[in-house]
Design an enzyme around this catalytic site. Structure first.
Site, PDB file in Angstrom:
ATOM      1  N   ASP A 141       3.319  29.707  -7.724  1.00 17.78           N
ATOM      2  CA  ASP A 141       4.490  28.853  -7.937  1.00 17.78           C
ATOM      3  C   ASP A 141       4.023  27.390  -7.925  1.00 17.78           C
ATOM      4  O   ASP A 141       3.143  27.021  -8.679  1.00 17.78           O
ATOM      5  CB  ASP A 141       5.546  29.181  -6.865  1.00 17.78           C
ATOM      6  CG  ASP A 141       6.838  28.404  -6.989  1.00 17.78           C
ATOM      7  OD1 ASP A 141       7.661  28.743  -7.852  1.00 17.78           O
ATOM      8  OD2 ASP A 141       7.012  27.448  -6.213  1.00 17.78           O
ATOM      9  N   TYR A 172      10.215  18.782  -6.702  1.00 17.27           N
ATOM     10  CA  TYR A 172      10.925  18.911  -7.979  1.00 17.27           C
ATOM     11  C   TYR A 172      11.383  17.542  -8.478  1.00 17.27           C
ATOM     12  O   TYR A 172      11.279  17.241  -9.665  1.00 17.27           O
ATOM     13  CB  TYR A 172      12.134  19.828  -7.818  1.00 17.27           C
ATOM     14  CG  TYR A 172      11.790  21.272  -7.591  1.00 17.27           C
ATOM     15  CD1 TYR A 172      11.611  22.141  -8.663  1.00 17.27           C
ATOM     16  CD2 TYR A 172      11.670  21.792  -6.306  1.00 17.27           C
ATOM     17  CE1 TYR A 172      11.312  23.482  -8.461  1.00 17.27           C
ATOM     18  CE2 TYR A 172      11.366  23.127  -6.093  1.00 17.27           C
ATOM     19  CZ  TYR A 172      11.188  23.968  -7.176  1.00 17.27           C
ATOM     20  OH  TYR A 172      10.888  25.282  -6.979  1.00 17.27           O
ATOM     21  N   HIS A 219       8.704  37.127  -9.691  1.00 16.32           N
ATOM     22  CA  HIS A 219       8.090  35.858  -9.291  1.00 16.32           C
ATOM     23  C   HIS A 219       7.246  36.028  -8.031  1.00 16.32           C
ATOM     24  O   HIS A 219       6.306  35.263  -7.801  1.00 16.32           O
ATOM     25  CB  HIS A 219       9.192  34.825  -9.052  1.00 16.32           C
ATOM     26  CG  HIS A 219       8.676  33.447  -8.792  1.00 16.32           C
ATOM     27  ND1 HIS A 219       8.093  32.672  -9.762  1.00 16.32           N
ATOM     28  CD2 HIS A 219       8.638  32.704  -7.653  1.00 16.32           C
ATOM     29  CE1 HIS A 219       7.735  31.512  -9.246  1.00 16.32           C
ATOM     30  NE2 HIS A 219       8.045  31.516  -7.968  1.00 16.32           N
TER      31      HIS A 219
END
Length: 293
Positions: free
Chosen positions: A107, A214, A269
């Site tokens: 990730d 982010y 994921h």
């Protein structure tokens, strides 16, 4: 004790720029491998890989990256720019006496590994990335690829200040835990892990710092063409990923002069948890490959 972490040692690396908490296992004289977790994980997320890599003779070091767990949490979005995150890994390598790094990332940790390969290749021996495209590919696809736009809606929500933190903190983080369980195969997360995760997420400034990763990406200009990557790369991908579209694999691996892929058709994921029996031997082979040359 959580299964897979029985022989793990914990420490803190006091670097010039930040202090990073880490988990370590394996022989002290083994070749180091650095495991970089993603969101909203920490070093605990590698519990299925650490024993096998240690058994294969590697000195395995899994930090809580900046903003996470017991590591430092500097203020401001700029502190979580990809260049800052990559420098942390280089500095951590030097702390352990390594200038050329073997890195495995999942990730966001894989995004950092990609960025190291693109911008600091002189520090990279090789890198394995799990379920994350190159950050330039990812950001472009967020806006231009229909499938990825849908999967990245949550990222754009993170622009909002305070609301994402509030939503994740509700009901003692139950909403966040439910979202993780819904994105993984049943049993990928062990029930006994959640108390440790709740403690990590409860650390002062943790949630905001984690989300700043982010926010920093959304502010970063990644429009320039990506230079060819000459570092050996292995890209592992669970094809049932709710957050990153499988179409981004080819776009990412095409940037590499020496890139290989491993697809897991039923993996999500969280394939590093679900398919460890398939992934770990491949990681060992990949990480060892130059030792026998």
């Amino acid at each position: 004790m959580i299964e897979g972490m029985e022989k793990v040692r914990f420490g803190v690396a006091h670097l010039d720029r930040i202090a990073l908490h880490y988990a370590e296992t394996g022989p002290a004289d083994g070749p180091p491998v650095f495991l970089l977790h993603g969101f909203p994980d920490n070093c605990l997320g590698w519990r299925h890989q650490m024993p096998d890599l240690a058994k294969a003779g590697f000195r395995v070091i899994a930090p809580d990256q900046r903003g996470y767990g017991l590591s430092g949490k500097p203020r401001g979005v700029r502190a979580y720019d990809l260049d800052e995150l990559a420098q942390d890994v280089i500095d951590l390598g030097r702390h352990f006496g390594e200038e050329k790094l073997r890195v495995v990332g999942h990730d966001w940790g894989a995004s950092v590994a990609w960025w190291l390969c693109s911008t600091r290749p002189e520090h990279m021996e090789k890198a394995a990335m799990i379920n994350a495209p190159h950050p330039s590919v990812w950001k472009q696809a967020m806006y231009e690829d229909k499938a990825q736009r849908k999967k990245s809606r949550y990222v754009k929500m993170f622009r909002l200040r305070g609301i994402p933190e509030w939503a994740m903190r509700r009901k003692n983080f139950d909403t966040l835990i439910e979202a993780l369980e819904a994105s993984a195969r049943e049993g990928a997360f062990a029930k006994e892990e959640w108390d440790a995760y709740r403690r990590a997420w409860s650390e002062p400034k943790a949630l905001t710092s984690m989300i700043h990763w982010y926010r920093a990406l959304l502010k970063k200009d990644l429009s320039a063409p990506v230079a060819r990557i000459d570092v050996p790369v292995l890209l592992v991908w669970g094809e049932k990923d709710n957050f990153a579209d499988v179409s981004l694999v080819k776009k990412s691996i095409d940037l590499c002069e020496r890139g290989g892929t491993l697809f897991l058709a039923e993996g999500t994921h969280w394939v590093l948890r679900e398919e460890a029996a398939s992934i770990n031997p491949m990681l060992v082979t990949f990480l060892r490959s130059d030792q026998d040359a």
